[in-house]
Every structure is written in structure tokens, then in C-alpha cells.
Design a protein around this motif. Structure first.
Motif, PDB file in Angstrom:
ATOM      1  N   VAL A 179       0.862  -1.174   0.000  1.00  0.00           N
ATOM      2  CA  VAL A 179       0.000   0.000   0.000  1.00  0.00           C
ATOM      3  C   VAL A 179       0.903   1.229   0.000  1.00  0.00           C
ATOM      4  O   VAL A 179       1.901   1.276   0.726  1.00  0.00           O
ATOM      5  N   VAL A 180       0.572   2.239  -0.812  1.00  0.00           N
ATOM      6  CA  VAL A 180       1.337   3.486  -0.848  1.00  0.00           C
ATOM      7  C   VAL A 180       0.493   4.577  -0.204  1.00  0.00           C
ATOM      8  O   VAL A 180      -0.656   4.796  -0.590  1.00  0.00           O
ATOM      9  N   TYR A 181       1.069   5.245   0.790  1.00  0.00           N
ATOM     10  CA  TYR A 181       0.398   6.360   1.462  1.00  0.00           C
ATOM     11  C   TYR A 181       1.083   7.651   1.052  1.00  0.00           C
ATOM     12  O   TYR A 181       2.281   7.822   1.278  1.00  0.00           O
ATOM     13  N   ASP A 182       0.326   8.559   0.448  1.00  0.00           N
ATOM     14  CA  ASP A 182       0.862   9.851   0.032  1.00  0.00           C
ATOM     15  C   ASP A 182       0.563  10.872   1.122  1.00  0.00           C
ATOM     16  O   ASP A 182      -0.572  11.275   1.314  1.00  0.00           O
ATOM     17  N   ARG A 183       1.595  11.280   1.843  1.00  0.00           N
ATOM     18  CA  ARG A 183       1.451  12.269   2.923  1.00  0.00           C
ATOM     19  C   ARG A 183       2.204  13.550   2.571  1.00  0.00           C
ATOM     20  O   ARG A 183       2.716  14.228   3.452  1.00  0.00           O
ATOM     21  N   THR A 184       2.241  13.867   1.275  1.00  0.00           N
ATOM     22  CA  THR A 184       2.996  15.041   0.844  1.00  0.00           C
ATOM     23  C   THR A 184       2.179  16.320   0.825  1.00  0.00           C
ATOM     24  O   THR A 184       2.725  17.392   0.664  1.00  0.00           O
ATOM     25  N   VAL A 185       0.885  16.227   0.982  1.00  0.00           N
ATOM     26  CA  VAL A 185       0.038  17.405   0.857  1.00  0.00           C
ATOM     27  C   VAL A 185      -0.324  18.003   2.203  1.00  0.00           C
ATOM     28  O   VAL A 185      -0.416  17.304   3.213  1.00  0.00           O
ATOM     29  N   GLY A 186      -0.511  19.310   2.215  1.00  0.00           N
ATOM     30  CA  GLY A 186      -1.020  20.009   3.364  1.00  0.00           C
ATOM     31  C   GLY A 186      -0.180  19.925   4.621  1.00  0.00           C
ATOM     32  O   GLY A 186       1.033  20.043   4.599  1.00  0.00           O
ATOM     33  N   HIS A 187      -0.838  19.679   5.733  1.00  0.00           N
ATOM     34  CA  HIS A 187      -0.217  19.721   7.059  1.00  0.00           C
ATOM     35  C   HIS A 187       0.375  18.390   7.499  1.00  0.00           C
ATOM     36  O   HIS A 187       0.785  18.248   8.636  1.00  0.00           O
ATOM     37  N   ASP A 188       0.476  17.429   6.613  1.00  0.00           N
ATOM     38  CA  ASP A 188       0.977  16.110   6.983  1.00  0.00           C
ATOM     39  C   ASP A 188       2.492  16.026   7.023  1.00  0.00           C
ATOM     40  O   ASP A 188       3.041  14.965   7.260  1.00  0.00           O
ATOM     41  N   ALA A 189       3.178  17.146   6.792  1.00  0.00           N
ATOM     42  CA  ALA A 189       4.642  17.123   6.830  1.00  0.00           C
ATOM     43  C   ALA A 189       5.120  16.743   8.229  1.00  0.00           C
ATOM     44  O   ALA A 189       4.487  17.065   9.217  1.00  0.00           O
ATOM     45  N   GLU A 190       6.250  16.054   8.276  1.00  0.00           N
ATOM     46  CA  GLU A 190       6.775  15.548   9.541  1.00  0.00           C
ATOM     47  C   GLU A 190       8.211  16.005   9.721  1.00  0.00           C
ATOM     48  O   GLU A 190       8.914  16.241   8.772  1.00  0.00           O
ATOM     49  N   ASP A 191       8.654  16.082  10.964  1.00  0.00           N
ATOM     50  CA  ASP A 191      10.040  16.490  11.233  1.00  0.00           C
ATOM     51  C   ASP A 191      11.017  15.529  10.622  1.00  0.00           C
ATOM     52  O   ASP A 191      10.922  14.392  10.644  1.00  0.00           O
TER      53      ASP A 191
END
Length: 126
Positions: free
Chosen positions: A114-126
Motif C-alpha cells: 500500500v502506498v500512502y501519500d502524505r505530501t500534501v497540506g499539514h501532513d509534513a513531519e520532522d
């Protein structure tokens, strides 16, 4: 120019950092991504032991601005997790294409992942 032929390891001028080992699955995905026009370099992170979990790859953008043009791929297998950092060419311009390419390569190389795209909006992580 490639990232080497040794299974589970990357080498060459496109590799940075102190680690060169990649977990199963990450190896073939990263080597395929290395041939794409937007790819500049890879920096494998440490491998952590994990219990359970399903085969997946999460795509994130580090929140700190010191890592411009960098994506963090989190590879998860049944027994391990590894962060792999990709330095890419002109992330802001090609983000959608890069995410699409990563998803396609993961689909081909890691069947069932499964590929999770967390590149948009406020999902950025340290």
C-alpha cells in the motif's frame, strides 16, 4: 550511472550518509527510481525492528526547510521499518509526477504494498 548491483545495498556517487543497506523491497524500488530523470541521490536511514504491520510505503516531505527537494519514504515490511531519503530535482515543480512515479514503481516491485501519500497540506513531519 546506477546505484550498484549488490542486493540490499546501494553504492556510488548518488548515495549519501553513513548507511548503504536497504531492507527487502526498498532495494529494488530505490534502484528503479535511481534511473528516473528527477532522481538526484538517496540516503538510507537506519533499519528498525517492527512487529506486525503490512507491506507499505509512506511518502512524506520533511517539515524542516533545511531539506529542500527531499522526500522521505518509509518502507514497512512484516519485520522491519526503514526511512529512506530521496534528494530530487525541483520538488515543487515535479511533486505530482514524482509521487505518481514512486507509486507506480512500488506497485511493480512490491506487489500488494500500500502506498500512502502524505505530501500534501499539514501532513509534513520532522
Amino acid at each position: 550511472m546506477g546505484l550498484g548491483n549488490k542486493k540490499g545495498h546501494v553504492q556510488g556517487s548518488q548515495v549519501s550518509g553513513g548507511h548503504t543497506t536497504l531492507i527487502d523491497g526498498a532495494d529494488s524500488v530505490v534502484k528503479k527510481l535511481g534511473a528516473l530523470s528527477w532522481f538526484e541521490s538517496v540516503r538510507p536511514g537506519i533499519i528498525s525492528v517492527a512487529k506486525g504491520g503490512k507491506l507499505s510505503v509512506t511518502i512524506r516531505r520533511p517539515a524542516d526547510t533545511t531539506h529542500v527537494n527531499t522526500l522521505k519514504l518509509i518502507f514497512r515490511t512484516k519485520g522491519s521499518v526503514q526511512d529512506v531519503f530521496l534528494q530530487v530535482r525541483d520538488l515543487e515543480t515535479y511533486l505530482k509526477r514524482i509521487v505518481t512515479d514512486i507509486s507506480w514503481v512500488v506497485g511493480k516491485e512490491l506487489r500488494g504494498a500500500v502506498v500512502y501519500d502524505r505530501t500534501v497540506g499539514h501532513d509534513a513531519e520532522d
